[in-house]
Motif scaffolding. Structure first.
Motif, PDB file in Angstrom:
ATOM      1  N   HIS A  57       9.657   7.025   1.899  1.00  0.00           N
ATOM      2  CA  HIS A  57      10.526   6.869   3.082  1.00  0.00           C
ATOM      3  C   HIS A  57      12.013   6.614   2.710  1.00  0.00           C
ATOM      4  CE1 HIS A  57      11.393   3.813   6.531  1.00  0.00           C
ATOM      5  NE2 HIS A  57      11.772   4.902   6.794  1.00  0.00           N
ATOM      6  N   MET A  58      12.901   7.443   3.117  1.00  0.00           N
ATOM      7  CA  MET A  58      14.377   7.132   2.756  1.00  0.00           C
ATOM      8  C   MET A  58      15.225   7.708   3.738  1.00  0.00           C
ATOM      9  SD  MET A  58      15.849   8.599  -0.839  1.00  0.00           S
ATOM     10  CE  MET A  58      16.026  10.302  -0.639  1.00  0.00           C
ATOM     11  N   GLY A  59      16.206   6.570   4.185  1.00  0.00           N
ATOM     12  CA  GLY A  59      17.246   6.763   5.071  1.00  0.00           C
ATOM     13  C   GLY A  59      17.098   5.615   6.038  1.00  0.00           C
ATOM     14  N   TRP A  60      17.654   5.888   7.009  1.00  0.00           N
ATOM     15  CA  TRP A  60      18.009   4.653   8.356  1.00  0.00           C
ATOM     16  C   TRP A  60      16.642   4.648   9.160  1.00  0.00           C
ATOM     17  CZ3 TRP A  60      21.912   1.431   7.920  1.00  0.00           C
ATOM     18  CH2 TRP A  60      22.947   1.658   7.028  1.00  0.00           C
ATOM     19  N   ASN A  61      16.240   3.389   9.428  1.00  0.00           N
ATOM     20  CA  ASN A  61      15.203   3.368  10.322  1.00  0.00           C
ATOM     21  C   ASN A  61      15.207   2.235  11.244  1.00  0.00           C
ATOM     22  OD1 ASN A  61      12.701   3.527  11.835  1.00  0.00           O
ATOM     23  ND2 ASN A  61      11.608   3.846   9.823  1.00  0.00           N
ATOM     24  N   ASN A  62      14.763   2.052  12.507  1.00  0.00           N
ATOM     25  CA  ASN A  62      14.825   1.148  13.365  1.00  0.00           C
ATOM     26  C   ASN A  62      14.151  -0.255  12.893  1.00  0.00           C
ATOM     27  OD1 ASN A  62      16.662   2.485  15.003  1.00  0.00           O
ATOM     28  ND2 ASN A  62      15.259   2.822  16.943  1.00  0.00           N
ATOM     29  N   VAL A  63      14.642  -1.304  13.255  1.00  0.00           N
ATOM     30  CA  VAL A  63      13.848  -2.451  12.674  1.00  0.00           C
ATOM     31  C   VAL A  63      13.645  -3.368  14.047  1.00  0.00           C
ATOM     32  CG1 VAL A  63      13.663  -4.383  11.411  1.00  0.00           C
ATOM     33  CG2 VAL A  63      14.337  -2.011  10.251  1.00  0.00           C
ATOM     34  N   ALA A  64      12.303  -3.559  14.473  1.00  0.00           N
ATOM     35  CA  ALA A  64      12.351  -4.632  15.646  1.00  0.00           C
ATOM     36  C   ALA A  64      12.104  -6.000  14.968  1.00  0.00           C
ATOM     37  CB  ALA A  64      11.010  -3.850  16.547  1.00  0.00           C
ATOM     38  N   HIS A  65      12.885  -6.761  15.148  1.00  0.00           N
ATOM     39  CA  HIS A  65      12.893  -8.292  14.642  1.00  0.00           C
ATOM     40  C   HIS A  65      12.303  -9.108  15.562  1.00  0.00           C
ATOM     41  CE1 HIS A  65      16.938  -9.057  15.930  1.00  0.00           C
ATOM     42  NE2 HIS A  65      17.218  -7.781  15.310  1.00  0.00           N
ATOM     43  N   HIS A  66      12.000 -10.140  15.234  1.00  0.00           N
ATOM     44  CA  HIS A  66      10.994 -11.161  16.256  1.00  0.00           C
ATOM     45  C   HIS A  66      11.462 -12.514  15.933  1.00  0.00           C
ATOM     46  CE1 HIS A  66       8.600  -7.474  15.894  1.00  0.00           C
ATOM     47  NE2 HIS A  66       8.240  -7.785  14.649  1.00  0.00           N
ATOM     48  N   ASN A  67      12.626 -12.630  16.751  1.00  0.00           N
ATOM     49  CA  ASN A  67      13.076 -14.365  16.917  1.00  0.00           C
ATOM     50  C   ASN A  67      13.110 -15.050  15.676  1.00  0.00           C
ATOM     51  OD1 ASN A  67      14.413 -16.278  18.678  1.00  0.00           O
ATOM     52  ND2 ASN A  67      12.297 -16.822  19.051  1.00  0.00           N
ATOM     53  N   ASN A  68      13.849 -14.481  14.539  1.00  0.00           N
ATOM     54  CA  ASN A  68      13.764 -15.045  13.254  1.00  0.00           C
ATOM     55  C   ASN A  68      15.209 -15.355  12.866  1.00  0.00           C
ATOM     56  OD1 ASN A  68      13.689 -15.289  10.402  1.00  0.00           O
ATOM     57  ND2 ASN A  68      11.658 -15.816  10.860  1.00  0.00           N
TER      58      ASN A  68
ATOM     59  N   TYR B 289       6.837   3.931  10.270  1.00  0.00           N
ATOM     60  CA  TYR B 289       7.104   5.476   9.406  1.00  0.00           C
ATOM     61  C   TYR B 289       5.158   5.990   9.256  1.00  0.00           C
ATOM     62  CZ  TYR B 289       8.893   9.018   6.378  1.00  0.00           C
ATOM     63  OH  TYR B 289       9.302  10.136   5.518  1.00  0.00           O
ATOM     64  N   GLY B 290       4.870   6.659  10.231  1.00  0.00           N
ATOM     65  CA  GLY B 290       3.664   7.079  10.283  1.00  0.00           C
ATOM     66  C   GLY B 290       2.499   6.298  10.390  1.00  0.00           C
ATOM     67  N   LEU B 291       2.959   4.835  10.421  1.00  0.00           N
ATOM     68  CA  LEU B 291       2.420   3.897  11.222  1.00  0.00           C
ATOM     69  C   LEU B 291       3.292   2.500  11.157  1.00  0.00           C
ATOM     70  CD1 LEU B 291      -0.203   2.548   8.301  1.00  0.00           C
ATOM     71  CD2 LEU B 291       2.002   3.376   7.906  1.00  0.00           C
TER      72      LEU B 291
ATOM     73  N   ARG C  60       0.639  -1.176   0.069  1.00  0.00           N
ATOM     74  CA  ARG C  60       0.007  -0.076   0.082  1.00  0.00           C
ATOM     75  C   ARG C  60       0.793   1.312   0.170  1.00  0.00           C
ATOM     76  NH1 ARG C  60      -3.402  -0.422   5.004  1.00  0.00           N
ATOM     77  NH2 ARG C  60      -4.324   1.417   4.113  1.00  0.00           N
ATOM     78  N   LEU C  61       0.312   2.323  -0.516  1.00  0.00           N
ATOM     79  CA  LEU C  61       1.169   3.871  -0.700  1.00  0.00           C
ATOM     80  C   LEU C  61       0.899   4.288   0.845  1.00  0.00           C
ATOM     81  CD1 LEU C  61       2.257   5.984  -2.066  1.00  0.00           C
ATOM     82  CD2 LEU C  61      -0.201   6.693  -2.845  1.00  0.00           C
ATOM     83  N   PHE C  62       1.965   4.919   1.323  1.00  0.00           N
ATOM     84  CA  PHE C  62       2.058   5.659   2.453  1.00  0.00           C
ATOM     85  C   PHE C  62       1.105   6.761   2.415  1.00  0.00           C
ATOM     86  CE2 PHE C  62       6.370   3.933   3.241  1.00  0.00           C
ATOM     87  CZ  PHE C  62       5.974   3.201   4.638  1.00  0.00           C
ATOM     88  N   ASP C  63       0.510   7.426   3.494  1.00  0.00           N
ATOM     89  CA  ASP C  63      -0.460   8.293   3.807  1.00  0.00           C
ATOM     90  C   ASP C  63       0.399   9.718   3.961  1.00  0.00           C
ATOM     91  OD1 ASP C  63      -2.525   9.948   4.100  1.00  0.00           O
ATOM     92  OD2 ASP C  63      -3.621   8.758   5.375  1.00  0.00           O
ATOM     93  N   ARG C  64       0.169  10.435   2.988  1.00  0.00           N
ATOM     94  CA  ARG C  64       0.785  11.872   3.104  1.00  0.00           C
ATOM     95  C   ARG C  64       0.252  12.489   4.375  1.00  0.00           C
ATOM     96  NH1 ARG C  64       4.397  12.979  -0.986  1.00  0.00           N
ATOM     97  NH2 ARG C  64       3.960  11.947  -3.030  1.00  0.00           N
ATOM     98  N   GLU C  65      -0.903  12.227   4.387  1.00  0.00           N
ATOM     99  CA  GLU C  65      -1.816  13.097   5.391  1.00  0.00           C
ATOM    100  C   GLU C  65      -1.273  12.771   6.865  1.00  0.00           C
ATOM    101  OE1 GLU C  65      -5.948  12.460   4.836  1.00  0.00           O
ATOM    102  OE2 GLU C  65      -6.025  12.921   3.072  1.00  0.00           O
ATOM    103  N   LYS C  66      -0.377  11.838   7.221  1.00  0.00           N
ATOM    104  CA  LYS C  66      -0.049  11.681   8.447  1.00  0.00           C
ATOM    105  C   LYS C  66       1.320  12.491   8.644  1.00  0.00           C
ATOM    106  CE  LYS C  66      -1.351   6.846   8.866  1.00  0.00           C
ATOM    107  NZ  LYS C  66      -2.418   7.188   9.799  1.00  0.00           N
ATOM    108  N   GLY C  67       1.474  13.468   7.750  1.00  0.00           N
ATOM    109  CA  GLY C  67       2.730  14.454   7.700  1.00  0.00           C
ATOM    110  C   GLY C  67       4.009  13.699   7.836  1.00  0.00           C
TER     111      GLY C  67
ATOM    112  N   VAL D  93      14.267   2.888   1.130  1.00  0.00           N
ATOM    113  CA  VAL D  93      13.925   3.881  -0.034  1.00  0.00           C
ATOM    114  C   VAL D  93      12.630   3.265  -0.546  1.00  0.00           C
ATOM    115  CG1 VAL D  93      14.605   4.937  -2.211  1.00  0.00           C
ATOM    116  CG2 VAL D  93      16.123   4.205  -0.604  1.00  0.00           C
ATOM    117  N   HIS D  94      11.529   3.704   0.064  1.00  0.00           N
ATOM    118  CA  HIS D  94      10.119   3.254  -0.658  1.00  0.00           C
ATOM    119  C   HIS D  94       9.041   4.204  -0.303  1.00  0.00           C
ATOM    120  CE1 HIS D  94       8.639   1.085   3.473  1.00  0.00           C
ATOM    121  NE2 HIS D  94       9.959   2.086   3.464  1.00  0.00           N
ATOM    122  N   SER D  95       8.037   4.200  -1.389  1.00  0.00           N
ATOM    123  CA  SER D  95       7.053   4.965  -1.160  1.00  0.00           C
ATOM    124  C   SER D  95       5.629   3.709  -0.717  1.00  0.00           C
ATOM    125  CB  SER D  95       6.732   5.611  -2.442  1.00  0.00           C
ATOM    126  OG  SER D  95       7.641   6.668  -2.763  1.00  0.00           O
TER     127      SER D  95
END
Length: 195
Positions: free
Chosen positions: A114-125, A158-160, A102-109, A140-142
């Motif tokens: 979404h471009m750059g470094w972001n934390n990733v919570a991974h789940h015992n995999n 990222y907004g959600l 799905r497309l990110f919602d611009r209305e979330k400001g 890097v993704h929209s």
């Protein structure tokens, strides 16, 4: 040995460079017969999911890819190809994992892409074995994969909250670019090569 699906929609140079740094052998999958040569398969991808799906269809590889029992990893658009449908191009995807892109919602400001470094919570995999629980990866993704706890193995926000990683059986997908994510990304590629 890893086979990289070469369908004209991936940034293969940065991926092969990362594999070489890890000492992981690889080759290219150009046709169905090539799939037999490799123990692991990566579907890379950058750009438009609908266009990437059309390119993949032209190779005739979709049905044999879906039938594989060996580990398969989709990266970025390669991950989106594993979903059922993408809003990008309103296109049906491979439907390996029954979630939508799905497309990110611009209305979330938020800025799109979404471009750059972001934390990733991974789940015992096992894909994330030895990677710090607060590791950052490069995105890097929209468009994003909707969160579904059944298939989610890594989550980012990222907004959600969205799925930064998914798994269904032998199929794995990551939205970020491990080949551009430093030590954590290279560890993930090494982990994949050992699954």
């Amino acid at each position: 040995m890893i086979g990289i699906v070469n369908y004209g929609a991936g940034n293969i140079f940065s991926l092969t460079s990362a594999l070489e740094r890890q000492g992981i052998a690889y080759g290219m999958v150009n046709e169905e017969a090539d799939l037999e040569k490799y123990t692991h398969i990566i579907i890379p991808g950058v750009g438009h999911a609908g266009a990437a799906m059309k390119k993949l269809e032209q190779t005739g590889l979709i049905k044999p890819l879906k039938a594989l029992k060996k580990p398969v990893l989709g990266i970025c658009v390669g991950m989106q190809l594993l979903t059922a449908h993408s809003e990008e191009g309103d296109a049906d995807m491979m439907a390996v994992v029954p979630v939508r892109t799905r497309l990110f919602d611009r209305e979330k400001g938020i800025k799109i892409p979404h471009m750059g470094w972001n934390n990733v919570a991974h789940h015992n995999n096992s894909l994330f074995e030895g990677i710090a629980p607060d590791a950052q990866f490069y995105f890097v993704h929209s468009y994003f994969i909707e969160y579904n706890p059944i298939f989610d193995i890594a989550t980012a926000e990222y907004g959600l909250p969205f799925s930064a990683g998914v798994q269904k059986d032998n199929f794995y997908g990551v939205q970020f670019h491990p080949e551009k994510s430093g030590a954590a990304g290279e560890r993930l590629l090494k982990n994949f090569s050992k699954l």
